[in-house]
Scaffold this active site. Sequence first.
Site, PDB file in Angstrom:
ATOM      1  N   GLU A   1       0.812  -1.215   0.000  1.00  0.00           N
ATOM      2  CA  GLU A   1       0.000   0.000   0.000  1.00  0.00           C
ATOM      3  C   GLU A   1       0.852   1.275   0.000  1.00  0.00           C
ATOM      4  OE1 GLU A   1      -2.750  -0.469   3.276  1.00  0.00           O
ATOM      5  OE2 GLU A   1      -4.103  -1.687   2.073  1.00  0.00           O
TER       6      GLU A   1
ATOM      7  N   GLU B   1      -6.342  -7.596  -1.484  1.00  0.00           N
ATOM      8  CA  GLU B   1      -6.975  -7.711  -0.175  1.00  0.00           C
ATOM      9  C   GLU B   1      -8.469  -7.495  -0.377  1.00  0.00           C
ATOM     10  OE1 GLU B   1      -5.326  -5.256   2.899  1.00  0.00           O
ATOM     11  OE2 GLU B   1      -3.251  -5.728   2.351  1.00  0.00           O
TER      12      GLU B   1
END
Length: 649
Positions: free
Chosen positions: A143, A301
């Site tokens: 991320e 995710e």
Amino acid sequence: MMKIGVDYYPEHWDISLWAADADLMQQTGVKLVRLAEFAWCRLEPQDGVFDFAWLDEAIDLFAERGIEVILCTPTSCPPMWLYEKHPDIVHVEKDGTPTNLGIRSHRCVTNPTFLHYADRITITMARHYADNPAVTGWQIDNELEAYFCYCEHCISKYRAWLQKKYGAIENLNKAYGNVVWSGEYSAWSQVKPPYGSLPHAWQNPAYMLDFYRFCSDNVIDFSERQAAQLREHCPGRPVTTNVWFCEHMPDFYKQFANLDFISYDNYPATRLPEDTESCYSHAFHLDMMRGVKRRPFWIMEQLSGGKGCWAPMEKPPLPGMIKGYALQAFAHGADTVVHFRWRTSNIGAEMHWHGLLDHSNVPGRRFHEFADLCKMANQLEKWQGSEIRADVAILFSFDNEYAFKIQPQTEGYYYLEQLQRLHRAFTALGLNVDIIGQHEKLDGYKIVCAPEMYVHGDGVAERLEDFARQGGTVILTTRSGVKDAHNNTVMAQLPGIYREMTGVHVVEYAPIGWESVPVIFEDGKELNVKQWCDILEADTAQVLARYNGDYFAGAVAITCNAYGKGQVYYIGAVGTQSLYDRMARMTTEEAALPVVFDLPERVEMVTRTRDDEQARFVFNNDDKPKAFQLDGREIRLAPFEMRVIETNY
């Protein structure tokens, strides 16, 4: 087939659980696992001392059961020994103080010492697994954001970035308009990042936009550095990184230009809003991810349970959400969906961010629904790699995203809203929609929505003009043509460079914030607008609606202009959803697009095509059942149910 995977953390669990977990994954239908994104302290427990034995054992367990492994470079979380030995690698806050340790991603990706160690762990891992066929791909870090770091290394790199862009300090002063407030630089050493607590809107907008751009480029440099190392030392495996809609997004179009595919972390809402105006569906996010490379993407995710870490715990996913949201992602172009996480952690800050297996270690409702998803995924093999052909495109710009954050336009006005409302309006008609970068070609589309073309992008106006001349439909909106490429306002009546094609000009604008003003269409239909009102005069355009309130009652609000063989619409205010629904119906009817007029609210449809067959993926994104007619069939959908309807055409 659509691959279903899970995120797994063997370093968090006693080794006695690993084989049982791998067995259950195999029985359930899990095809791949993601490992190691936060495991640097176990992979290199001491400086230069590497331990891959535990990870090798975990990978072997999965490989024996036919489960692929995606490995991550663990550089998001350096080990404590590295911070102790080199405290200078810590990210520096805007007040000049080092970030306090204890969370994650608190390293500076520019710091040369950090880069030395990050290079070493990345290259060592890549070499170690180069001959392991179970490792089928890599994720870079985790991320990555366009970090605002204020350390000496970032400042130095920022100055070098500006020097490369502008050459001479005089060119920068001119581009920024630094004569304001006596801000002209006489030496590069005077250039500093935006320190302190001042709002970004108080600072020079040209300077701020370049800083946002630099921060994006800086983290992309780090990403590409790792990608090159992985490809050199572990060739033949695809390389990606995972992104989300964070506060400081890098420019995804640049970030993934040299990566193999885009990966997105997908956490749709578990509590549906009662407000019918809310654009809560992640269909927009998914179409944008597909549009970044205009190819299939991954969910790295995926929602598996109630969230709880950065905020108090949320309501768990309702029955049907686990399966439905994963299938929604596949319908919009994801070919792999990896659920976060297999087990709910019982240690650390994320222990209340729920996975598929709860703390009880007893498979429950969510797990059984996940198992059912895995079975259905196998049935979708026929549509793997099929096309999603769109007649409608929406243009997105990171420069605009940054510029709106730097200078908020009025209360409640944000860049994404009109993009989301247009997307919702066209998808409500059963149409596929691409969300693409402004730099992309427009060939093949019938309608192109270009909302809030705020900061000038090279060649964009010319491509839109050419598209309209050749018979396409263009939809432009408020705050178009306002800024040049440096984020300075243009001295011209708005919509500036779009005036000729729109056939209108703005005589005044009214930022009305939370107020509401009615507009009335030619047929007498009255709808409300908010936040922003462009008070228009038509040059060559046909008037579609006028304001019906405030001091500008009677002024032009919405227009349509014939341009070449096409049409150019201008929406001069931020509307409620019904306004965009009306515009979508009007433009699709003129373009003769094959729409579905009777889809119920919150029912979504994506059409995928292969050869002479097509499949309609019809999804009920609601907690209430739906019944309706589609192509003469009676369709009944339970909450969050996805139905795949195959036809020839």
